[in-house]
Design a protein around this motif. Structure first.
Motif, PDB file in Angstrom:
ATOM      1  N   LYS A  51       0.844  -1.222   0.140  1.00 29.41           N
ATOM      2  CA  LYS A  51       0.069   0.043   0.046  1.00 29.41           C
ATOM      3  C   LYS A  51       0.699   1.270  -0.004  1.00 29.41           C
ATOM      4  CE  LYS A  51      -1.950  -1.136   3.749  1.00 29.41           C
ATOM      5  NZ  LYS A  51      -1.205  -2.415   4.223  1.00 29.41           N
ATOM      6  N   SER A  52       1.777   1.358   0.874  1.00 31.04           N
ATOM      7  CA  SER A  52       2.621   2.608   0.968  1.00 31.04           C
ATOM      8  C   SER A  52       3.415   2.745  -0.212  1.00 31.04           C
ATOM      9  CB  SER A  52       3.322   2.384   2.466  1.00 31.04           C
ATOM     10  OG  SER A  52       2.925   2.316   3.484  1.00 31.04           O
ATOM     11  N   THR A  53       4.029   1.602  -0.604  1.00 30.90           N
ATOM     12  CA  THR A  53       4.823   1.466  -1.872  1.00 30.90           C
ATOM     13  C   THR A  53       4.133   2.114  -3.033  1.00 30.90           C
ATOM     14  OG1 THR A  53       6.015  -0.259  -0.974  1.00 30.90           O
ATOM     15  CG2 THR A  53       6.152   0.032  -3.379  1.00 30.90           C
ATOM     16  N   ALA A 172      -2.733  10.239   1.560  1.00 30.57           N
ATOM     17  CA  ALA A 172      -2.664  10.172   3.094  1.00 30.57           C
ATOM     18  C   ALA A 172      -2.280   8.467   3.543  1.00 30.57           C
ATOM     19  CB  ALA A 172      -4.039  10.518   3.776  1.00 30.57           C
ATOM     20  N   ASP A 173      -1.203   8.531   4.241  1.00 27.33           N
ATOM     21  CA  ASP A 173      -0.897   7.156   4.666  1.00 27.33           C
ATOM     22  C   ASP A 173      -1.115   6.899   6.060  1.00 27.33           C
ATOM     23  OD1 ASP A 173      -0.053   4.340   4.613  1.00 27.33           O
ATOM     24  OD2 ASP A 173       2.203   4.918   3.719  1.00 27.33           O
ATOM     25  N   GLU A 174      -2.134   5.981   6.268  1.00 20.23           N
ATOM     26  CA  GLU A 174      -2.766   5.963   7.738  1.00 20.23           C
ATOM     27  C   GLU A 174      -2.797   7.197   8.513  1.00 20.23           C
ATOM     28  OE1 GLU A 174      -1.652   2.198   9.536  1.00 20.23           O
ATOM     29  OE2 GLU A 174      -0.627   1.551   7.677  1.00 20.23           O
ATOM     30  N   PRO A 175      -3.543   8.246   7.902  1.00 20.60           N
ATOM     31  CA  PRO A 175      -3.451   9.571   8.530  1.00 20.60           C
ATOM     32  C   PRO A 175      -4.039   9.460   9.853  1.00 20.60           C
ATOM     33  CG  PRO A 175      -5.354   9.370   7.178  1.00 20.60           C
ATOM     34  CD  PRO A 175      -4.572   8.003   6.995  1.00 20.60           C
TER      35      PRO A 175
HETATM   36 MG   LIG Z   1       2.511   0.975   4.840  1.00 20.15          MG
END
Ligand SMILES: [Mg+2]
Ligand SMILES: Nc1ncnc2c1ncn2[C@@H]1O[C@H](COP(=O)(O)OP(=O)(O)OP(=O)(O)O)[C@@H](O)[C@H]1O
Length: 237
Positions: A51-53, A172-175
């Motif tokens: 996901k983050s990638t 937004a990454d796990e905001p």
């Molecule tokens: Mg991640």
């Protein structure tokens, strides 16, 4: 190039490997998707699924191993670092789990920093930063430093910083990953409000089904691939 009017971003067969040979990780194994303007999308999936990638690749923060990314008809996968910097600085905002605020700066100084680094004048930067803090309900706290604010307030400062230059998309990454349920709800209400009022496109990586339920679309990933997609009529603008 198929650039549709309301399409903001389109990617096809995006692959991303980390390392080489035995120790190689195939973090993305062929992701194709498009994001429409004004859409609010959640990306969900187990830890380590990419996901983050994906977020880093689609926003041009990281390079691809192969594949194409088109942002408003421009070939992001072919851009040089400098061009990507400019694109991010004008069209994209970022919100991370740990806020990433600069501790020695006040709220307004944190928010105006991206404008100053883009060459905006100090007076104009200050004016826009004040407006952005007003939008997130923190005008009163503008001269406070991050350590003197709650987690929810710090994340709202980070959102003000992400939107101060009127970007078309906020990644937004796990905001709300570091926030309690009540504060999470406040931040979500703010995101929904910005989506409705400003038409800002949001892509939110989350583990929380409650957050995903406010979006108009959920993309499920597993092992570096999109495995399922769900439309949600209740969310988005
Ligand atoms: Mg991640
Ligand atoms: N800089 C890196 N170097 C090597 N491997 C990496 C790097 N970044 C990510 N990976 C690997 O790529 C895969 C995808 O990682 P990623 O961070 O995108 O997962 P994620 O879905 O965001 O997970 P989480 O929900 O835990 O944040 C994982 O196997 C991870 O170990």
């Amino acid at each position: 190039m198929n650039h549709k009017e309301d399409e903001l971003l389109h990617c096809s067969d995006v692959k991303k490997n980390f390392g080489r040979g035995e120790g190689r990780t195939e973090a993305l194994r062929g992701v194709s998707l498009s994001l429409l303007q004004g859409e609010m999308t959640a990306i969900m999936g187990p830890s380590g699924c990419g996901k983050s990638t994906l977020l880093h690749c689609l926003s041009g923060m990281d390079t691809l191993t192969s594949g194409e990314i088109w942002f408003k008809g421009q070939a992001l996968h072919q851009m040089k670092e400098k061009q990507k910097d400019i694109l991010r600085g004008t069209s994209m905002g970022f919100v991370f789990q740990n806020y990433n605020l600069i501790p020695v700066l006040t709220a307004v100084e944190n928010v105006e920093l991206p404008l100053l680094s883009q060459g905006e004048s100090p007076s104009e930067s200050r004016k826009k930063a004040m407006e952005a803090l007003g939008k997130v309900g923190l005008y009163e706290r503008r001269f406070h430093k991050p350590a003197h604010m709650s987690g929810g307030q710090q994340q709202r400062v980070a959102i003000a910083r992400a939107l101060v230059h009127n970007p078309q998309i906020i990644w937004a990454d796990e905001p709300t990953g570091a926030l309690d349920r009540e504060t999470t709800d406040k931040v979500l209400q703010l995101i929904q409000h910005l989506n409705h009022e400003e038409g800002t496109t949001f892509v939110i990586v989350t583990h929380d089904p409650h957050i995903a339920s406010i979006t108009s679309r959920i993309i499920y990933m597993d092992s570096g691939k999109v495995i399922h997609e769900k439309r949600n009529d209740g969310g988005g603008i």
